[in-house]
Scaffold this motif. Structure first.
Motif, short mmCIF file in Angstrom:
data_model
loop_
_atom_site.label_atom_id
_atom_site.label_comp_id
_atom_site.label_asym_id
_atom_site.label_seq_id
_atom_site.Cartn_x
_atom_site.Cartn_y
_atom_site.Cartn_z
N GLY A 111 8.69 54.79 -0.48
CA GLY A 111 8.69 53.48 0.15
C GLY A 111 10.06 52.88 0.36
N LEU A 112 11.11 53.69 0.32
CA LEU A 112 12.46 53.19 0.55
C LEU A 112 12.74 53.08 2.04
CD1 LEU A 112 14.20 55.39 -2.15
CD2 LEU A 112 13.83 52.92 -2.28
N ASP A 113 13.39 52.03 2.45
CA ASP A 113 13.74 51.82 3.85
C ASP A 113 14.79 52.87 4.25
OD1 ASP A 113 15.47 50.74 6.08
OD2 ASP A 113 13.90 49.20 6.03
N ILE A 114 14.49 53.68 5.27
CA ILE A 114 15.38 54.79 5.63
C ILE A 114 16.64 54.32 6.34
CG2 ILE A 114 13.51 56.48 5.69
CD1 ILE A 114 13.59 56.33 8.73
N VAL A 115 16.65 53.10 6.86
CA VAL A 115 17.83 52.60 7.56
C VAL A 115 18.76 51.83 6.63
CG1 VAL A 115 18.61 51.08 9.42
CG2 VAL A 115 16.58 52.49 9.75
#
Length: 86
Positions: free
Chosen positions: A4-8
């Motif tokens: 669930g980590l934001d890839i940006v």
């Protein structure tokens, strides 16, 4: 194992800073393309504390989902299949 980590917006330093509050970290492996990370602590006690404290907490607007990994330790291999040791 964290999902669930934001890839940006997320980077390894951010992951380390958040999770190091719960114990001594041995390694962090961030798979940016999938928004997943593996965090290896010195002790499973630290991983339990981190999981209990951060599971479902919002991080950059997304809830973190934290699980125990099936791996005892993290070993990173390069493209030739050789193990990289730090």
């Amino acid at each position: 194992y964290v999902k669930g980590l934001d890839i940006v917006l997320t980077n390894v330093g951010m992951i380390y800073n958040i999770f190091s509050n719960f114990g001594n970290i041995v390694k962090v492996l961030f798979i940016k393309s999938k928004g997943n990370a593996f965090i290896e602590y010195e002790s499973t006690i630290y991983s339990t504390i981190a999981r209990d404290s951060l599971n479902n907490c919002l991080f950059l607007g997304t809830p973190l989902r934290i699980y125990y990994s099936n791996y005892e330790t993290l070993s990173i291999r390069n493209k030739q299949g050789e193990e990289n040791l730090d």
